[in-house]
Structure formats: C-alpha cells, structure tokens
Design a protein around this motif. Structure first.
Motif, PDB file in Angstrom:
ATOM      1  N   PRO A   1      32.322 -16.223  53.890  1.00 61.59           N
ATOM      2  CA  PRO A   1      31.242 -15.267  54.119  1.00 61.59           C
ATOM      3  C   PRO A   1      31.463 -13.992  53.229  1.00 61.59           C
ATOM      4  N   LEU A   2      30.326 -13.323  52.813  1.00 59.04           N
ATOM      5  CA  LEU A   2      30.676 -12.028  51.948  1.00 59.04           C
ATOM      6  C   LEU A   2      31.001 -10.990  53.021  1.00 59.04           C
ATOM      7  N   HIS A   3      30.488 -10.820  53.892  1.00 60.90           N
ATOM      8  CA  HIS A   3      30.860  -9.655  54.926  1.00 60.90           C
ATOM      9  C   HIS A   3      32.307  -9.681  55.409  1.00 60.90           C
ATOM     10  N   GLN A   4      32.858 -10.986  55.204  1.00 55.93           N
ATOM     11  CA  GLN A   4      34.474 -10.907  55.375  1.00 55.93           C
ATOM     12  C   GLN A   4      35.095 -10.636  54.275  1.00 55.93           C
TER      13      GLN A   4
ATOM     14  N   GLY B   1      32.056  -5.220  56.478  1.00 53.60           N
ATOM     15  CA  GLY B   1      30.658  -5.291  56.934  1.00 53.60           C
ATOM     16  C   GLY B   1      30.595  -5.787  58.439  1.00 53.60           C
ATOM     17  N   PRO B   2      29.745  -5.386  59.085  1.00 51.58           N
ATOM     18  CA  PRO B   2      29.680  -5.708  60.874  1.00 51.58           C
ATOM     19  C   PRO B   2      29.838  -7.270  60.758  1.00 51.58           C
ATOM     20  N   SER B   3      30.134  -7.691  61.934  1.00 54.72           N
ATOM     21  CA  SER B   3      30.372  -9.371  61.997  1.00 54.72           C
ATOM     22  C   SER B   3      28.976  -9.989  62.275  1.00 54.72           C
ATOM     23  N   LEU B   4      28.794 -11.220  61.693  1.00 53.80           N
ATOM     24  CA  LEU B   4      27.730 -11.959  61.756  1.00 53.80           C
ATOM     25  C   LEU B   4      28.004 -12.974  62.380  1.00 53.80           C
ATOM     26  N   PRO B   5      27.798 -13.342  63.640  1.00 49.08           N
ATOM     27  CA  PRO B   5      28.342 -14.446  64.515  1.00 49.08           C
ATOM     28  C   PRO B   5      27.519 -15.653  64.247  1.00 49.08           C
ATOM     29  N   VAL B   6      26.301 -15.660  63.850  1.00 49.52           N
ATOM     30  CA  VAL B   6      25.844 -17.035  63.357  1.00 49.52           C
ATOM     31  C   VAL B   6      26.340 -17.527  62.177  1.00 49.52           C
TER      32      VAL B   6
ATOM     33  N   LEU C   1      28.800 -20.838  61.367  1.00 51.71           N
ATOM     34  CA  LEU C   1      28.087 -21.962  60.342  1.00 51.71           C
ATOM     35  C   LEU C   1      29.139 -22.082  59.295  1.00 51.71           C
ATOM     36  N   TRP C   2      29.805 -21.239  59.051  1.00 47.31           N
ATOM     37  CA  TRP C   2      30.764 -21.259  58.016  1.00 47.31           C
ATOM     38  C   TRP C   2      32.026 -22.130  58.599  1.00 47.31           C
TER      39      TRP C   2
END
Ligand SMILES: *Cc1c(COP(=O)(O)O)cnc(C)c1O
Length: 357
Positions: A307-310, A314-319, A323-324
């Motif tokens: 995931p690009l935020h990782q 960037g703030p965490s995106l739980p969904v 999914l990843w």
C-alpha cells in the motif's frame, strides 16, 4: 517438473510482428501517421473528442495532472491500494499524494472515505478501475473536483453501458507489456476539452518553441502505435476470453471460503487481474500459499506491491491494510492454453483447500 506458468504474458501474433516490421521497413520510426491513427482509434473506443499518445501511462498521468493545473503544494487524492505510478505522477509536480481507502467488495476507491478526506488543497482525484473492474463514478464526480480515470487496467470495461474512460475530465491508459493492450511501453491521455488536449500535446514534445516553458520528451514511436493498432483490433476477443476464464475460475473455486472477483451490479469487468481474497483467519498463510502454488507450477502474486501510504507515509488505512494482507492474483490472460488453465484451476483449488481456505 511441469514448466512454471507465468503471472502474465502478452498475446502476440505473427500479424503483430509484421505490423512492426512494416514500420521498420518504411523508415519513419518517430511519431507520425501511425501514432495519429492509433490516437483516433482510441478516442473512438472511449467516446472522446481527442487523444494524445505518450511514452507511458506514467507520462499520461503526469501530463493529465499538469494540464489540470496541479502544481507544487496542491493535493492529489488517490487510493493507497494501487501501484506507485500514481503517487509519482503527483510528486513529479511537487504535489502531495493523499491516500484514500478502497471498498472491500470491488477494491476501488471508497467514495465515502474520499468525500470525508478531501482537503482544502486537493485539486484532482485519480480513480483507477482496479484489476479491470469498473469503479462507480457518480459519487466521486459529485464531489466536484476534476476526476482522472486511470484505465491502465480497464480497457473494454464499462459501467451503465458507458466505457471506463468516458466519465471523468481526463482518462489515461497504459500499454505496458502486460496490460490489456501491449506495445512494450506506451500510454495515452484522452479527453473532450480541446484546451486540455492541446496542453498535453504541447508538453510531450520540446522542440521549436520560443517561450522557454519546461517540456518533456514523452512521444510514442510508430512501432508502438502499429503494434497498438493491431492489438486494438483484438481487444474485444481478449475481453471475451478473459471473462470466459473468470467464469471457469469462479465455478472451480466456488466451494471455498475465498472472496472471488465479480462484475459490479451495473458494470462489465474485464478481469485484467483475477484477485481473490483469503478468509481473514488465513491471512498469515498468504506467503506460504504463494510458495505452494509456485511449487505446483503456477506463479501467483500479491497484486499490489505494498500500500502506498506504507511506502510513502501517511495515516493508517485499516481496510486497505487488511485487503493487502489477503489478496492473491492468479494468472489470467488470453494467451493461456487449455492445459495451462486446467493446471491453474486444479493447483489453486487444491492448494487453497489444503490450507483451510
Ligand atoms: C501500469 C499502470 C500505470 C502506469 O503505467 P506505465 O505505462 O507502466 O507507466 C498506472 N496506473 C495503473 C493502474 C497501472 O496499472
């Protein structure tokens, strides 16, 4: 040991080879009449006034954002669950990629999250039709910001009878070697607004201008365009074959606890990727499943590197993170032969069943 079935493989014919050879024999290699013909054919496929052929999908994203006036300090909203090219295009302009959640059914950008996360500096939204499944765009368009549809994976897909790439202000396409249509590398920008098209056309080429503006060399070659035209004539056959294979996989895997990709209620999926989701209690097994499949001769992959935020912060995106951790892409492309399809279906079914999926 049976040979390893690759995760992707382009569909190339003797006719494709002849089309490229003919360009080489003719001697006009750089952007010329074949490129113009390819642009016209793509514009009519997507129902757009014009098209600008480019050297890659990344170049198309870059020029789309630039032609929309995105500049340093602006924000560009996009899903985190996608390849890095989208974030890079924003960063080329000094703009900030703003990462959004996807919805767990279709794996496309979540319009509700998008609406609540859009910032004062957000100047554009990039919506990929991920894995070939058309995103529903009404709620995204209603936010009122310019929308770039990323059709790198969705040529031939449609929603409510309208092709992907005909909804937003701009559409971009990639013709990278593994995409729906392959020219090795290549891309295109499509739109209706003549000023926007003119701006993109002006920026792809640097020569013989007086104004000193920063320009690029993003042109497509005649070899690429000739191959693209030849491939385009078979697009509908490709889509029919991909949908046929998706149906076979769906039937073969239907007894398992995995979530399978499907047509959206009002749309036509082209199954650029066949991405299944492991049940939540089996996410720890994903790497082992990929290895089991490979030992059985089938190359499966995580469909998104990370995931690009990782990758970029960037703030965490739980969904997205969930999914990843559960997504596996298995080989699905028109050049698979019957024996390979058989091996994929059997290999995936037995591997998943053995791992309690
Ligand atoms: C491949 C791809 C791109 C980038 O295209 P390139 O031609 O490789 O630069 C952009 N967006 C999506 C969704 C892609 O799949």
């Amino acid at each position: 040991m049976p040979s390893l079935i690759p995760h992707s493989r382009p569909s190339l014919t003797e006719e494709d080879a002849r089309a490229v050879a003919e360009v080489v024999r003719g001697g006009q290699l750089a952007q010329g009449p074949k490129v113009a013909e390819f642009e016209g054919a793509m514009a009519s496929l997507l129902g757009r006034r014009g098209a600008v052929a480019l050297s890659s999908g990344s170049a198309a994203l870059h020029l789309a954002l630039k032609a929309l006036g995105v500049k340093e300090g602006d924000g560009v909203a996009l899903p985190s669950f996608v390849c890095a090219a989208l974030a890079h295009a924003a960063r080329y302009l000094g703009a900030e990629p703003q990462f959004m959640e996807v919805e767990p059914e279709g794996l496309n950008i979540d319009p509700a999250d998008l609406r609540s996360q859009v910032k004062a500096n957000t100047k554009a939204i990039v919506v990929p039709h991920l894995f070939g499944r058309p995103a529903e765009l009404e709620d995204v368009l209603a936010i009122g910001l310019p929308v770039i549809e990323d059709c790198a994976q969705s040529l031939g897909a449609s929603c409510c009878g309208k092709p992907t790439g005909s909804w937003g202000r701009v559409a971009v396409v990639s013709f990278y070697a593994t995409k729906m249509l392959a020219t090795g590398e290549g891309g295109m920008l499509l739109a209706d607004d003549p000023d926007l098209l003119q701006k993109a056309r002006d920026l792809r080429d640097y020569d013989e201008r007086d104004d000193g503006e920063l320009r690029y060399n993003y042109k497509m070659t005649e070899m690429q365009a000739a191959l693209g035209l030849c491939q385009l004539a078979r697009l509908e056959d490709f889509v029919i074959r991909r949908r046929e294979l998706a149906e076979r996989y769906g039937l073969a895997l239907s007894g398992l606890r995995v979530q399978l990709p499907q047509d959206p209620p009002r749309g036509r999926h082209v199954f650029y990727r066949y991405v299944l989701l492991l049940p939540p209690d089996r996410r720890e097994d994903l790497e082992a499943i990929l290895q089991d499949l490979e030992r059985g001769g089938v190359t499966a992959r995580r469909p998104i590197y990370r995931p690009l935020h990782q990758l970029l912060g960037g703030p965490s995106l739980p969904v997205t993170e969930d999914l990843w951790a559960r997504a596996i892409s298995i080989p699905l492309y028109p050049s698979l032969d019957e024996a390979e399809v058989d091996r994929i279906v059997k290999g995936v079914r037995t591997t998943l069943a053995r791992r309690g999926c």
